[in-house]
Write an enzyme that holds these catalytic residues in place. Structure first.
Site, PDB file in Angstrom:
ATOM      1  N   VAL A   1     -41.182   1.449 -66.926  1.00 18.37           N
ATOM      2  CA  VAL A   1     -41.462   0.054 -66.586  1.00 18.37           C
ATOM      3  C   VAL A   1     -40.425  -0.435 -65.581  1.00 18.37           C
ATOM      4  O   VAL A   1     -39.218  -0.269 -65.770  1.00 18.37           O
ATOM      5  CB  VAL A   1     -41.443  -0.833 -67.845  1.00 18.37           C
ATOM      6  CG1 VAL A   1     -41.585  -2.311 -67.476  1.00 18.37           C
ATOM      7  CG2 VAL A   1     -42.565  -0.418 -68.793  1.00 18.37           C
TER       8      VAL A   1
ATOM      9  N   SER B   1     -39.001   9.446 -80.714  1.00 13.30           N
ATOM     10  CA  SER B   1     -38.343   9.451 -82.035  1.00 13.30           C
ATOM     11  C   SER B   1     -37.493  10.691 -82.285  1.00 13.30           C
ATOM     12  O   SER B   1     -37.746  11.464 -83.196  1.00 13.30           O
ATOM     13  CB  SER B   1     -39.397   9.333 -83.147  1.00 13.30           C
ATOM     14  OG  SER B   1     -39.930   8.040 -83.182  1.00 13.30           O
TER      15      SER B   1
ATOM     16  N   CYS C   1     -27.997  11.236 -81.924  1.00 11.40           N
ATOM     17  CA  CYS C   1     -26.685  11.530 -82.504  1.00 11.40           C
ATOM     18  C   CYS C   1     -26.505  13.019 -82.805  1.00 11.40           C
ATOM     19  O   CYS C   1     -25.384  13.484 -82.985  1.00 11.40           O
ATOM     20  CB  CYS C   1     -26.486  10.724 -83.784  1.00 11.40           C
ATOM     21  SG  CYS C   1     -26.453   8.941 -83.504  1.00 11.40           S
TER      22      CYS C   1
ATOM     23  N   ALA D   1     -35.686   5.130 -81.405  1.00 10.09           N
ATOM     24  CA  ALA D   1     -35.401   4.560 -82.726  1.00 10.09           C
ATOM     25  C   ALA D   1     -35.928   3.138 -82.901  1.00 10.09           C
ATOM     26  O   ALA D   1     -36.739   2.865 -83.801  1.00 10.09           O
ATOM     27  CB  ALA D   1     -33.890   4.597 -82.977  1.00 10.09           C
ATOM     28  N   ALA D   2     -35.483   2.213 -82.065  1.00 11.90           N
ATOM     29  CA  ALA D   2     -35.898   0.819 -82.238  1.00 11.90           C
ATOM     30  C   ALA D   2     -37.379   0.640 -81.962  1.00 11.90           C
ATOM     31  O   ALA D   2     -38.095  -0.023 -82.726  1.00 11.90           O
ATOM     32  CB  ALA D   2     -35.068  -0.084 -81.322  1.00 11.90           C
TER      33      ALA D   2
ATOM     34  N   ASN E   1     -32.383   1.260 -85.621  1.00 11.31           N
ATOM     35  CA  ASN E   1     -33.459   1.392 -86.598  1.00 11.31           C
ATOM     36  C   ASN E   1     -33.678   0.098 -87.374  1.00 11.31           C
ATOM     37  O   ASN E   1     -34.816  -0.321 -87.614  1.00 11.31           O
ATOM     38  CB  ASN E   1     -33.160   2.549 -87.553  1.00 11.31           C
ATOM     39  CG  ASN E   1     -33.533   3.895 -86.967  1.00 11.31           C
ATOM     40  OD1 ASN E   1     -34.691   4.288 -87.003  1.00 11.31           O
ATOM     41  ND2 ASN E   1     -32.559   4.589 -86.397  1.00 11.31           N
TER      42      ASN E   1
ATOM     43  N   ARG F   1      -2.887  -2.653-102.257  1.00 12.52           N
ATOM     44  CA  ARG F   1      -1.719  -3.036-103.056  1.00 12.52           C
ATOM     45  C   ARG F   1      -0.434  -2.988-102.255  1.00 12.52           C
ATOM     46  O   ARG F   1       0.553  -3.626-102.645  1.00 12.52           O
ATOM     47  CB  ARG F   1      -1.596  -2.077-104.244  1.00 12.52           C
ATOM     48  CG  ARG F   1      -2.667  -2.260-105.304  1.00 12.52           C
ATOM     49  CD  ARG F   1      -2.577  -1.176-106.355  1.00 12.52           C
ATOM     50  NE  ARG F   1      -1.276  -1.146-107.000  1.00 12.52           N
ATOM     51  CZ  ARG F   1      -0.878  -0.179-107.828  1.00 12.52           C
ATOM     52  NH1 ARG F   1      -1.672   0.844-108.079  1.00 12.52           N
ATOM     53  NH2 ARG F   1       0.301  -0.235-108.394  1.00 12.52           N
TER      54      ARG F   1
ATOM     55  N   ALA G   1     -33.349  12.346 -82.609  1.00 15.44           N
ATOM     56  CA  ALA G   1     -32.015  11.985 -83.077  1.00 15.44           C
ATOM     57  C   ALA G   1     -30.980  12.225 -81.992  1.00 15.44           C
ATOM     58  O   ALA G   1     -30.452  13.332 -81.852  1.00 15.44           O
ATOM     59  CB  ALA G   1     -31.674  12.792 -84.335  1.00 15.44           C
TER      60      ALA G   1
ATOM     61  N   TYR H   1     -13.685   6.916-111.432  1.00 19.87           N
ATOM     62  CA  TYR H   1     -12.508   7.794-111.550  1.00 19.87           C
ATOM     63  C   TYR H   1     -12.799   8.962-112.477  1.00 19.87           C
ATOM     64  O   TYR H   1     -13.325   8.811-113.574  1.00 19.87           O
ATOM     65  CB  TYR H   1     -11.287   7.033-112.093  1.00 19.87           C
ATOM     66  CG  TYR H   1     -10.239   7.968-112.656  1.00 19.87           C
ATOM     67  CD1 TYR H   1      -9.522   8.816-111.817  1.00 19.87           C
ATOM     68  CD2 TYR H   1      -9.998   8.038-114.028  1.00 19.87           C
ATOM     69  CE1 TYR H   1      -8.586   9.690-112.332  1.00 19.87           C
ATOM     70  CE2 TYR H   1      -9.063   8.908-114.550  1.00 19.87           C
ATOM     71  CZ  TYR H   1      -8.354   9.739-113.699  1.00 19.87           C
ATOM     72  OH  TYR H   1      -7.441  10.625-114.194  1.00 19.87           O
TER      73      TYR H   1
END
Length: 438
Positions: free
Chosen positions: A80, A38, A42, A10-11, A299, A436, A40, A420
């Protein structure tokens, strides 16, 4: 200009794309220790249950796309092991690459405590596509019971997806509560949901060791109080940054071994940047660097690091700690600080909590939602919030995350002009009702 990026997820690839889009003369080399680019992370738990059909569905761009379409020297199986900051080179077992500017985007790896027997077969962690494929390969018909170690986000998601395969699940958690960072009352809702779906919970228990059979596969998990008979173990007790190779480089690390970066993702060493799960993130509410390894942060940081490396200065504005997940029939979400974090910072905090409806109570769409706000006892600045329910959780947590970014008070939450109509909300949104009740 030679731009070198260590890490192809990602990064790293967010940075790479910004560089090549904005500097047509740039030479970009990416050194990835694995074979996937690249993807996912998650989505990995959902691969186990078949909710995600194929591992390739998780890959946003494969390595050949970066090579052929974008002209990036995207390498695989390049680990590395050292950085020479004087000569500006990075090296591995059989390679050395020169850089003008360097981005470290090596991510994080699962924490594995020093458990006896962890080397046995059918004991896994889950962080990469190969990890998921190994678990799936081991999920044979003879695997009837799976033990999950860890009750955080990954542990809960894995537990849900293993249950979806029809197997029995025992979840062992060192903490007395499920869901790291949730308040006690909210954790109880998570616990009830787990038990409703047949997950056996062992809370306040520590794993000590594993034993196996003559085939070398795990058969027993020994904890503080008992022995669990099991056919597979998946450990999910957290992650730690992949920064061991920086020893001797002079790059400063945090207490959690993440690379310290400034707002421009620069390290303390000239021309070296860091981003993603191996780096720190500035927390806007704590007003200090933190370590919150999430894909959203990776990201954003990667994109900005790429721009900063080519001279288009863009600061990273920080995080407020927003996270969301599905757990069986519920959605769990939080943002900002919990009460323990607020107290650790010396804030005189208070809590307001409600159980309300996601829409007009008389409407057939109405579902219950539990909302909790943490706020400053003197100034009434909102410090954080948590939401659990079947629907409407994502809306509330994102509204609150936006509000936290601008340091609003409880009264200002009441004053928000939120949408609403009976199918979607009550005249007072659950977030406002909670504000509240203070």
């Amino acid at each position: 200009m030679n731009y070198v990026i260590i890490g192809g997820d990602a990064a790293g690839m967010s940075a790479a794309m910004q560089i090549i889009r904005n500097d047509k003369e740039a030479k970009v080399t990416v050194l990835e220790s694995g074979t996937y680019y690249s993807y996912a992370q998650c989505g990995l738990p959902y691969l186990l249950s078949g909710v995600v059909g194929e591992q390739d569905d998780l890959v946003a761009r494969d390595v050949e796309t970066f090579r052929q379409k974008h002209g990036i020297d995207a390498r695989v199986n390049h680990t590395v092991t050292s950085i020479d900051t004087q000569n500006k080179t990075v090296s591995g077992e059989d390679f050395t690459v020169q850089y003008d500017k360097l981005l470290v985007a090596t991510g994080a790896r699962p924490i594995v405590p020093k458990w006896n027997g962890f080397e046995l077969g059918r004991i896994h962690t889950l962080k990469t596509i190969p990890d998921a494929l190994r678990i799936m390969e081991n999920l044979t018909d003879e695997v009837k019971h799976v033990t999950i170690v860890g009750g955080g986000y990954i542990g809960l998601e894995v537990a849900e997806n293993i249950v979806m395969t029809g197997r029995k699940v025992t979840l062992v958690n060192r903490s007395e509560r499920l869901g790291a960072g949730f308040e006690k009352s909210m954790s109880k809702l998570i616990q009830d949901e787990a038990e409703t779906h047949g997950v056996e919970l062992m809370l306040g228990e520590e794993v000590h060791s594993f034993k196996g059979n003559q085939d070398g596969n795990v058969t027993e998990v020994s904890t503080t109080s008992r022995t669990i008979q099991t056919d597979m173990v998946i450990a999910a007790v957290g992650v730690t940054p992949n920064t061991d190779f920086l020893s001797g480089s002079g790059i400063h690390l945090s207490e959690k071994e993440a690379i310290k970066v400034n707002a421009y993702l620069e390290t303390n060493v000239p021309d070296i940047y860091a981003a993603g799960d191996c780096a720190t993130q500035y927390h806007r509410l704590k007003q200090k660097d933190d370590f919150l390894p999430l894909g959203t942060h990776a990201n954003k940081q990667g994109r900005l690091a790429g721009l900063n490396m080519i001279g288009n200065a863009r600061p990273f504005q920080g995080v407020v700690g927003t996270a969301i997940m599905q757990f069986f029939d519920l959605t769990l979400a939080k943002t900002g600080l919990n009460s323990a974090e607020a107290q650790d910072l010396g804030f005189p905090c208070a809590i307001s909590e409600t159980e309300t409806s996601t829409s007009a109570a008389y409407h057939p769409n109405a579902e219950r939602i539990n909302s909790l706000l943490v706020y400053h006892g003197d100034t009434e600045q909102v410090l954080g919030g948590q939401f659990i329910g079947k629907t409407g959780v994502d809306k509330r947590v994102d509204v609150l995350a936006t509000a936290l970014y601008y340091k609003v008070t409880m009264e200002e939450i009441e004053n928000l002009d939120l949408s609403y109509a009976p199918p979607y909300n009550s005249v007072w949104d659950p977030l406002q009702q909670t504000a509240r009740r203070r």
